[in-house]
Structures are given as structure tokens and as C-alpha cells.
Design a protein around this motif. Structure first.
Motif, PDB file in Angstrom:
ATOM      1  N   THR A  44       0.810  -1.219   0.000  1.00 49.81           N
ATOM      2  CA  THR A  44       0.000   0.000   0.000  1.00 49.81           C
ATOM      3  C   THR A  44       0.844   1.270   0.000  1.00 49.81           C
ATOM      4  N   ILE A  45       1.762   1.361   0.968  1.00 47.52           N
ATOM      5  CA  ILE A  45       2.515   2.618   1.088  1.00 47.52           C
ATOM      6  C   ILE A  45       3.795   2.642   0.271  1.00 47.52           C
ATOM      7  N   GLN A  46       4.205   1.463  -0.228  1.00 44.83           N
ATOM      8  CA  GLN A  46       5.409   1.356  -1.062  1.00 44.83           C
ATOM      9  C   GLN A  46       6.604   2.048  -0.396  1.00 44.83           C
ATOM     10  N   PRO A  47       7.076   1.497   0.712  1.00 44.33           N
ATOM     11  CA  PRO A  47       8.183   2.119   1.447  1.00 44.33           C
ATOM     12  C   PRO A  47       9.504   2.047   0.690  1.00 44.33           C
ATOM     13  N   ASP A  48      10.444   2.854   1.134  1.00 45.32           N
ATOM     14  CA  ASP A  48      11.783   2.826   0.544  1.00 45.32           C
ATOM     15  C   ASP A  48      12.626   1.712   1.164  1.00 45.32           C
ATOM     16  N   LEU A  49      12.387   1.474   2.459  1.00 44.62           N
ATOM     17  CA  LEU A  49      13.219   0.515   3.203  1.00 44.62           C
ATOM     18  C   LEU A  49      12.347  -0.268   4.184  1.00 44.62           C
ATOM     19  N   VAL A  50      12.633  -1.572   4.327  1.00 41.44           N
ATOM     20  CA  VAL A  50      11.878  -2.428   5.254  1.00 41.44           C
ATOM     21  C   VAL A  50      12.852  -3.210   6.131  1.00 41.44           C
ATOM     22  N   PHE A  51      12.642  -3.157   7.446  1.00 41.61           N
ATOM     23  CA  PHE A  51      13.323  -4.048   8.380  1.00 41.61           C
ATOM     24  C   PHE A  51      12.374  -5.216   8.602  1.00 41.61           C
ATOM     25  N   LEU A  52      12.752  -6.396   8.120  1.00 40.19           N
ATOM     26  CA  LEU A  52      11.829  -7.534   8.069  1.00 40.19           C
ATOM     27  C   LEU A  52      12.299  -8.686   8.951  1.00 40.19           C
ATOM     28  N   ASP A  53      11.514  -8.972   9.987  1.00 41.45           N
ATOM     29  CA  ASP A  53      11.810 -10.101  10.868  1.00 41.45           C
ATOM     30  C   ASP A  53      11.566 -11.404  10.110  1.00 41.45           C
ATOM     31  N   ILE A  54      12.428 -12.389  10.320  1.00 38.87           N
ATOM     32  CA  ILE A  54      12.300 -13.650   9.587  1.00 38.87           C
ATOM     33  C   ILE A  54      11.257 -14.575  10.207  1.00 38.87           C
ATOM     34  N   GLN A  55      11.261 -14.666  11.535  1.00 38.11           N
ATOM     35  CA  GLN A  55      10.386 -15.638  12.198  1.00 38.11           C
ATOM     36  C   GLN A  55       9.280 -14.925  12.956  1.00 38.11           C
ATOM     37  N   MET A  56       8.050 -14.951  12.423  1.00 38.76           N
ATOM     38  CA  MET A  56       6.907 -14.341  13.096  1.00 38.76           C
ATOM     39  C   MET A  56       5.850 -15.403  13.387  1.00 38.76           C
ATOM     40  N   THR A  57       4.890 -15.052  14.194  1.00 37.14           N
ATOM     41  CA  THR A  57       3.918 -16.061  14.617  1.00 37.14           C
ATOM     42  C   THR A  57       3.010 -16.528  13.490  1.00 37.14           C
ATOM     43  N   ASP A  58       2.666 -15.640  12.561  1.00 38.79           N
ATOM     44  CA  ASP A  58       1.720 -16.037  11.519  1.00 38.79           C
ATOM     45  C   ASP A  58       2.386 -16.499  10.226  1.00 38.79           C
ATOM     46  N   MET A  59       3.578 -16.026   9.946  1.00 40.33           N
ATOM     47  CA  MET A  59       4.301 -16.464   8.751  1.00 40.33           C
ATOM     48  C   MET A  59       5.746 -16.025   8.853  1.00 40.33           C
ATOM     49  N   THR A  60       6.593 -16.538   7.963  1.00 38.80           N
ATOM     50  CA  THR A  60       7.996 -16.141   7.966  1.00 38.80           C
ATOM     51  C   THR A  60       8.196 -14.912   7.087  1.00 38.80           C
ATOM     52  N   GLY A  61       9.339 -14.262   7.276  1.00 38.66           N
ATOM     53  CA  GLY A  61       9.674 -13.119   6.440  1.00 38.66           C
ATOM     54  C   GLY A  61       9.804 -13.517   4.981  1.00 38.66           C
ATOM     55  N   PHE A  62      10.224 -14.752   4.731  1.00 34.65           N
ATOM     56  CA  PHE A  62      10.341 -15.239   3.364  1.00 34.65           C
ATOM     57  C   PHE A  62       8.969 -15.327   2.692  1.00 34.65           C
ATOM     58  N   GLU A  63       7.977 -15.750   3.458  1.00 30.47           N
ATOM     59  CA  GLU A  63       6.615 -15.831   2.921  1.00 30.47           C
ATOM     60  C   GLU A  63       6.074 -14.442   2.614  1.00 30.47           C
ATOM     61  N   VAL A  64       6.404 -13.470   3.458  1.00 31.42           N
ATOM     62  CA  VAL A  64       6.031 -12.077   3.179  1.00 31.42           C
ATOM     63  C   VAL A  64       6.671 -11.625   1.881  1.00 31.42           C
ATOM     64  N   LEU A  65       7.934 -11.944   1.748  1.00 28.83           N
ATOM     65  CA  LEU A  65       8.706 -11.542   0.573  1.00 28.83           C
ATOM     66  C   LEU A  65       8.065 -12.034  -0.728  1.00 28.83           C
ATOM     67  N   LYS A  66       7.536 -13.244  -0.688  1.00 32.94           N
ATOM     68  CA  LYS A  66       6.953 -13.827  -1.890  1.00 32.94           C
ATOM     69  C   LYS A  66       5.626 -13.190  -2.282  1.00 32.94           C
ATOM     70  N   LYS A  67       4.993 -12.445  -1.343  1.00 34.51           N
ATOM     71  CA  LYS A  67       3.661 -11.906  -1.609  1.00 34.51           C
ATOM     72  C   LYS A  67       3.625 -10.396  -1.789  1.00 34.51           C
TER      73      LYS A  67
END
Length: 262
Positions: A44-67
Motif C-alpha cells: 500500500t505505502i510502497q516504502p523505501d526501506l523495510v526491516f523484516l523479521d524472519i520468524q513471526m507467529t503467523d508467517m515467515t519473512g520469506f513468505e512475506v517476501l513472496k507476496k
């Protein structure tokens, strides 16, 4: 510059926000606490930079990356408490990451490297690296959530110039103390380890350890009794007579693990 901080641990987000405020970078910061929320915010906001945690309770950072929208990929700095599989994956494509716990100097180094990637001439190269990282992860047979070798078998503690090793099998229970974890062992020693409870429990075998409240992790085999206090409240007594309450947030998972029916 728009920055999104993604981590399901409030203290971890707070630390990144504090370090960003102390940096010399002018930012507009958005913080999110789940993978699903991260996907929505990033797209939505199309940020310039993201600090992305790898292991979260609902999904991994890798799964976020793919979507997320790959055509408008932001500069990403991965944040992880795991020092094996994930780090190897990042090193494959030289993508920056922060290994918890990290110092301010390391954070600022990653931040400024992330800013450099925002430059237009680097975006195509970075997007290509992200695509290759996804392919690398897709072809790995091991799942970072299920890999047994990601679990700690010993903890390395540094005191001055010395390193001490504590075997995980000797741990009775762990109690949080601000940004640190106090580790109590069977020989009645106490050790201090810089890690959040949320990150710590992810690195311990769930067949051996369980979190009973926000500030306590216990060894399952060292639980002597579970006591029903009434009104849905429970407490536990360890083999050494130490007692802990089971909070409502962790009650159901605890009772299920202990095979106790409500």
C-alpha cells in the motif's frame, strides 16, 4: 524516506525505532506486528526501506517476501535470531541482515547500506537478487521453522575475553529481565544472555521447553506439578519447588502440550 519495521516482538520494534530516531536519517516510520499486516502495508505505502523479521507467529519473512509487489520491491534488511540457514541464504546474494542481538554500530551500518540500495541504479540489481533468493529458498528441502538443527544445544556466553558454554539440557527455567534472559541451570547457577523471550523460545526445542507467561520459559521435563487455581487459572511447581503462574495468553497451548483437558 518511508521505512516499515516488521516484527511480532514489541521490544524488537521499539529498539529499531529508537535507533532510527538516533540516526541522522530523516524518516517516516510505520511499524507492523505480523506478516499479513506487513504485506498490506508494503504493497500500500510502497516504502523505501523495510526491516523484516524472519520468524513471526503467523508467517515467515520469506513468505512475506513472496507476496509483496515484486515490481516495486523496497530495499530490505532482514532481521533474524537464527545464525545458520537464514544467514547462509542471505550470504548467497549478499543481502544485508541483522543478527539478533546486534549493536548500534552494526544497525547503522546496515541502515546506510540499505539507503544506498535505494538509489535508482541499484534497484534492478537488488530486485534480481531478491528473485534469486526466493528461488534459492524454494529449492531448499529444509524448512527453517522445522529444522531440528536450528535449535540450540548449547548457549555461548561471553564475559570479557572469555567464552563460557551452557548446555541447553541443563536448563531448568528462564526468566526475562528487560532486554536480557536469566538462565537457571540444574546446578543452581544463573547466567545472563542478551535475547528477548520471543526469540529465545523460537530457538529452543518445543518438545523440551514451553513458555508459560510473558516472562518465563520452563523445561517441560522439570515440571513436577500443575495446579488448577480455579476460575481457569493454573500454576506449576518445578522439581526444585520453584512456582510459576500460567498466564491466560499461554494457558491453552500449555495445557495442550501437557495433555490436560479444559
Amino acid at each position: 524516506m518511508k521505512i516499515v519495521v516488521v516484527d511480532d516482538e514489541a521490544l524488537a520494534r521499539k529498539r529499531i525505532l529508537k535507533l532510527l530516531e538516533e540516526s541522522d536519517v530523516s524518516t517516516q516510520i510505520f511499524e507492523v506486528s505480523s506478516g499479513k499486516e506487513a504485506i498490506l502495508q508494503i504493497n500500500t505505502i510502497q516504502p523505501d526501506l523495510v526491516f523484516l523479521d524472519i520468524q513471526m507467529t503467523d508467517m515467515t519473512g520469506f513468505e512475506v517476501l513472496k507476496k509483496i509487489n515484486i515490481d516495486k520491491i523496497p530495499s530490505i534488511i532482514f532481521v533474524t535470531a537464527f545464525d545458520n540457514f537464514a544467514v547462509k541464504a542471505f550470504e548467497v546474494e549478499a543481502i544485508d541482515f541483522l543478527l539478533k542481538p546486534y549493536k548500534k554500530e552494526r544497525f547503522l551500518e546496515a541502515l546506510h547500506r540499505g539507503i544506498e540500495k535505494i538509489e535508482i541504479e541499484e534497484k534492478k540489481v537488488f530486485k534480481s537478487k531478491i528473485n534469486r533468493l526466493i528461488q534459492f529458498l524454494s529449492h531448499e528441502d529444509s524448512n527453517i521453522e522445522k529444522e531440528k538443527d536450528m535449535f540450540l544445544d548449547r548457549i555461548v556466553l561471553k564475559t570479557g575475553k572469555k567464552y563460557r558454554f551452557v548446555k541447553v539440557d541443563e536448563i531448568k527455567f528462564i526468566v526475562s529481565s528487560a532486554y536480557y534472559a536469566e538462565i537457571f541451570t540444574v546446578n543452581d547457577e544463573k547466567h545472563v544472555y542478551r535475547i528477548s523471550m520471543s526469540d529465545f523460545i523460537k530457538r529452543l526445542d518445543s518438545e523440551k521447553f514451553i513458555r508459560v507467561n510473558r516472562s518465563t520459559i520452563v523445561c517441560i521435563n522439570r515440571i513436577n506439578e500443575v495446579i488448577s487455581e480455579g476460575m481457569g487459572d493454573y500454576s506449576i511447581i518445578m522439581n526444585d519447588k520453584k512456582t510459576f503462574s500460567v498466564s491466560k495468553n499461554f494457558r491453552n497451548s500449555f495445557l495442550k502440550k501437557m495433555k490436560i483437558k479444559l
